[in-house]
Scaffold this motif. Structure first.
Motif, mmCIF file in Angstrom:
data_model
loop_
_atom_site.group_PDB
_atom_site.id
_atom_site.type_symbol
_atom_site.label_atom_id
_atom_site.label_comp_id
_atom_site.label_asym_id
_atom_site.label_seq_id
_atom_site.Cartn_x
_atom_site.Cartn_y
_atom_site.Cartn_z
ATOM 1 N N ALA A 155 3.800 -0.802 3.849
ATOM 2 C CA ALA A 155 3.160 0.166 3.622
ATOM 3 C C ALA A 155 4.125 1.487 3.287
ATOM 4 O O ALA A 155 4.967 1.487 4.105
ATOM 5 C CB ALA A 155 2.148 0.669 4.665
ATOM 6 N N VAL A 156 4.039 1.922 2.183
ATOM 7 C CA VAL A 156 5.327 2.975 1.894
ATOM 8 C C VAL A 156 4.484 4.315 2.149
ATOM 9 O O VAL A 156 3.438 4.636 1.623
ATOM 10 C CB VAL A 156 5.636 2.566 0.293
ATOM 11 C CG1 VAL A 156 6.590 3.997 0.016
ATOM 12 C CG2 VAL A 156 6.305 1.456 0.371
ATOM 13 N N LEU A 157 5.152 5.211 2.904
ATOM 14 C CA LEU A 157 4.446 6.496 3.094
ATOM 15 C C LEU A 157 5.302 7.637 2.467
ATOM 16 O O LEU A 157 6.487 7.849 2.562
ATOM 17 C CB LEU A 157 4.710 6.741 4.777
ATOM 18 C CG LEU A 157 4.131 5.430 5.544
ATOM 19 C CD1 LEU A 157 4.335 5.669 7.086
ATOM 20 C CD2 LEU A 157 2.580 5.571 5.274
ATOM 21 N N THR A 161 -4.957 8.739 6.197
ATOM 22 C CA THR A 161 -4.793 8.092 5.198
ATOM 23 C C THR A 161 -3.204 7.041 5.482
ATOM 24 O O THR A 161 -3.342 6.035 5.072
ATOM 25 C CB THR A 161 -4.205 8.780 3.801
ATOM 26 O OG1 THR A 161 -3.078 9.670 4.253
ATOM 27 C CG2 THR A 161 -5.306 9.340 3.400
ATOM 28 N N ARG A 162 -2.527 7.382 6.314
ATOM 29 C CA ARG A 162 -1.605 6.637 6.983
ATOM 30 C C ARG A 162 -2.307 5.471 7.735
ATOM 31 O O ARG A 162 -1.611 4.233 7.654
ATOM 32 C CB ARG A 162 -0.650 7.462 7.857
ATOM 33 C CG ARG A 162 0.194 8.365 6.967
ATOM 34 C CD ARG A 162 0.771 9.114 8.167
ATOM 35 N NE ARG A 162 1.679 10.099 7.210
ATOM 36 C CZ ARG A 162 1.967 11.205 7.646
ATOM 37 N NH1 ARG A 162 1.603 12.040 8.843
ATOM 38 N NH2 ARG A 162 2.689 12.337 6.728
ATOM 39 N N VAL A 208 0.735 -1.097 0.043
ATOM 40 C CA VAL A 208 0.081 -0.236 0.116
ATOM 41 C C VAL A 208 0.697 1.147 0.038
ATOM 42 O O VAL A 208 1.595 1.306 0.668
ATOM 43 C CB VAL A 208 -0.884 0.118 1.003
ATOM 44 C CG1 VAL A 208 -1.726 1.379 1.272
ATOM 45 C CG2 VAL A 208 -1.867 -1.280 1.279
ATOM 46 N N LEU A 209 0.627 2.189 -0.753
ATOM 47 C CA LEU A 209 1.571 3.518 -0.944
ATOM 48 C C LEU A 209 0.763 4.677 -0.840
ATOM 49 O O LEU A 209 -0.354 4.698 -1.646
ATOM 50 C CB LEU A 209 2.089 3.443 -2.341
ATOM 51 C CG LEU A 209 2.763 2.309 -2.809
ATOM 52 C CD1 LEU A 209 2.164 1.451 -3.944
ATOM 53 C CD2 LEU A 209 4.246 2.599 -3.485
ATOM 54 N N ASP A 210 0.853 5.346 0.416
ATOM 55 C CA ASP A 210 0.071 6.435 0.853
ATOM 56 C C ASP A 210 0.680 7.703 0.170
ATOM 57 O O ASP A 210 1.701 8.212 0.519
ATOM 58 C CB ASP A 210 -0.070 6.569 2.142
ATOM 59 C CG ASP A 210 -0.713 7.900 2.650
ATOM 60 O OD1 ASP A 210 -1.463 8.465 1.810
ATOM 61 O OD2 ASP A 210 -0.261 8.426 3.740
ATOM 62 N N ALA A 211 0.058 8.403 -0.968
ATOM 63 C CA ALA A 211 0.464 9.591 -1.546
ATOM 64 C C ALA A 211 -0.325 10.951 -1.123
ATOM 65 O O ALA A 211 0.140 11.884 -1.752
ATOM 66 C CB ALA A 211 0.439 9.220 -3.042
ATOM 67 N N THR A 231 5.441 -3.880 7.592
ATOM 68 C CA THR A 231 6.950 -2.935 7.539
ATOM 69 C C THR A 231 6.205 -1.499 6.898
ATOM 70 O O THR A 231 5.484 -1.123 5.992
ATOM 71 C CB THR A 231 7.833 -3.188 6.205
ATOM 72 O OG1 THR A 231 8.207 -4.495 6.691
ATOM 73 C CG2 THR A 231 8.908 -2.591 6.057
ATOM 74 N N LEU A 232 6.755 -0.444 8.030
ATOM 75 C CA LEU A 232 6.467 0.912 7.614
ATOM 76 C C LEU A 232 7.400 1.344 6.892
ATOM 77 O O LEU A 232 8.500 1.778 7.546
ATOM 78 C CB LEU A 232 5.807 1.687 8.600
ATOM 79 C CG LEU A 232 4.696 1.266 9.434
ATOM 80 C CD1 LEU A 232 4.411 2.142 10.521
ATOM 81 C CD2 LEU A 232 3.586 1.103 8.524
ATOM 82 N N GLN A 233 7.656 1.986 5.489
ATOM 83 C CA GLN A 233 8.510 2.407 5.008
ATOM 84 C C GLN A 233 8.357 3.970 4.349
ATOM 85 O O GLN A 233 7.628 4.056 3.533
ATOM 86 C CB GLN A 233 8.930 1.343 3.563
ATOM 87 C CG GLN A 233 9.988 2.142 2.796
ATOM 88 C CD GLN A 233 11.354 1.826 3.124
ATOM 89 O OE1 GLN A 233 11.684 0.830 3.556
ATOM 90 N NE2 GLN A 233 11.837 3.097 3.398
ATOM 91 N N GLY A 234 9.163 4.745 4.733
ATOM 92 C CA GLY A 234 9.085 6.085 4.393
ATOM 93 C C GLY A 234 9.880 6.260 3.042
ATOM 94 O O GLY A 234 10.740 5.606 2.719
ATOM 95 N N SER A 235 9.189 7.223 2.176
ATOM 96 C CA SER A 235 9.908 7.485 0.916
ATOM 97 C C SER A 235 10.052 9.075 0.521
ATOM 98 O O SER A 235 9.022 9.477 0.508
ATOM 99 C CB SER A 235 9.225 6.695 -0.176
ATOM 100 O OG SER A 235 9.446 6.938 -1.417
ATOM 101 N N TYR A 236 11.292 9.140 0.521
ATOM 102 C CA TYR A 236 11.469 10.659 0.253
ATOM 103 C C TYR A 236 12.341 11.097 -1.113
ATOM 104 O O TYR A 236 13.273 10.434 -1.451
ATOM 105 C CB TYR A 236 12.440 11.261 1.388
ATOM 106 C CG TYR A 236 12.930 12.813 0.994
ATOM 107 C CD1 TYR A 236 11.876 13.590 1.144
ATOM 108 C CD2 TYR A 236 14.357 12.857 0.560
ATOM 109 C CE1 TYR A 236 12.264 15.001 0.972
ATOM 110 C CE2 TYR A 236 14.535 14.221 0.253
ATOM 111 C CZ TYR A 236 13.685 15.408 0.482
ATOM 112 O OH TYR A 236 13.752 16.665 0.125
#
Length: 341
Positions: free
Chosen positions: A256-258, A242-243, A233-236, A279-284
């Motif tokens: 879940a990619v945040l 939404t998170r 799941v990717l939260d844009a 897994t909670l993964q931040g994406s910057y």
């Protein structure tokens, strides 16, 4: 030259400014199109502490090189280019490890340096990428937001393959994440988006299913995954709700990619995260490789936003920002033009 200057919360005006000069290692670009990013709308409201007025924003832009500085390849002059606005030092531990997006000395054109909401802008030669002659200049400006999608999906499938993915949010970044997931080979990609027109656009860009609410999405996804949930799941969006939805929709052992940054504070129930080994993964942002991949997909027509709206003159910039503050618009992306291409 003219530039669109942000002076503080909801204060923006078009002003006469000094035209930049190409210094050593830099070029000057005549801006052909600059997209308004959701983070800039938040910045316009004063909700982004990394933007300090007075500031010319604009980090999603493309145009034509009109002059080059010392030690710059003269062949760039007259060429159409798009810009990677994320500037890394190339020397710190993060850069040396391949994580240039997390460079401890990173800066951003449009945040720490004057951006593309102006007729002309100075950028380092290292930031420019040539584009095909037949590529629409506004489409070229989409390489930056698409690179965010490329990076997020790459993180999401780096450990385990994903068959079922869900993208939360159908704005520009959500649509870019959607297309990155599709082009990357994920066989079933759904989108959750409140706005009907954006759901239609997501469907038109390849989403296998679109949902207006998280509850509707959850029921449908559990039905097609034996009750487990989505692999990825990717939260844009980046709101607290939404998170939480991302955690609710992902299967045990999933990720879940945040991506979104709408809100800072979020409360999550972590019993489910721990017991589900989620897994909670931040994406910057993106790496240089992600940006190059994005530009290749844009240039080949594998990704985009469908029909591209005409860019608005800078003089309409203040009104455009004021409208975007009101909420999602039917037009998913607004471009401003520094000068006509």
């Amino acid at each position: 030259m003219k530039g669109l200057v942000w002076h503080g919360p909801e204060e923006m005006s078009v002003e006469e400014m000094q035209e930049p000069v190409a210094e050593a290692g830099t070029v000057v670009i005549r801006t052909g199109a600059a997209g308004i990013c959701g983070s800039e709308v938040e910045g316009y409201l004063g909700k982004m502490g990394n933007r300090i007025p007075p500031l010319v924003m604009g980090h999603e832009f493309a145009g034509t090189v009109v002059s080059v500085g010392e030690d710059v390849d003269g062949g760039w002059e007259g060429r159409r280019v798009t810009v990677n606005p994320l500037l890394s030092c190339g020397e710190c531990r993060m850069c040396r490890s391949g994580l240039k997006n997390l460079c401890v000395n990173r800066t951003m054109i449009g945040i720490h340096h004057p951006g593309g909401f102006a007729e002309y802008v100075q950028v380092p030669e290292s930031a420019i990428h040539g584009i095909p002659d037949d590529l629409d200049i506004s489409a070229a400006a989409l390489a930056e937001p698409l690179a965010n999608g490329v990076h997020a999906v790459r993180l999401g499938i780096s450990c385990l393959p994903a068959e079922h993915a869900v993208v939360i949010g159908g704005g520009t970044i959500g649509l870019m994440v959607l297309q990155s997931a599709l082009v990357s080979g994920i066989s079933d990609v759904s989108v959750v988006e409140l706005h009907e027109k954006r759901r239609e656009q997501a469907k038109g860009l390849g989403a296998h299913a679109v949902f207006g609410t998280g509850e509707e999405a959850g029921e449908a996804i559990r039905e097609t995954t034996d009750g487990l949930g989505a692999d990825l799941v990717l939260d844009a969006v980046g709101a607290g709700a939404t998170r939480q939805l991302a955690v609710d929709l992902v299967k045990p052992g999933g990720m879940a990619v945040l991506v979104g940054l709408q809100g800072n504070e979020t409360t999550l129930g972590f019993h489910g995260v721990v017991r589900g080994q989620i897994t909670l993964q931040g994406s910057y942002a993106y790496t240089p490789e992600d940006f190059e991949q994005a530009l290749a997909w844009i240039s080949s027509g594998q990704a985009g936003i469908g029909e591209i709206p005409a860019a608005l003159p800078l003089e309409r910039g203040p009104d455009a920002f004021a409208r975007l503050v009101e909420g999602p618009q039917e037009q998913v992306k607004v471009f401003l033009a520094g000068t006509e291409e």
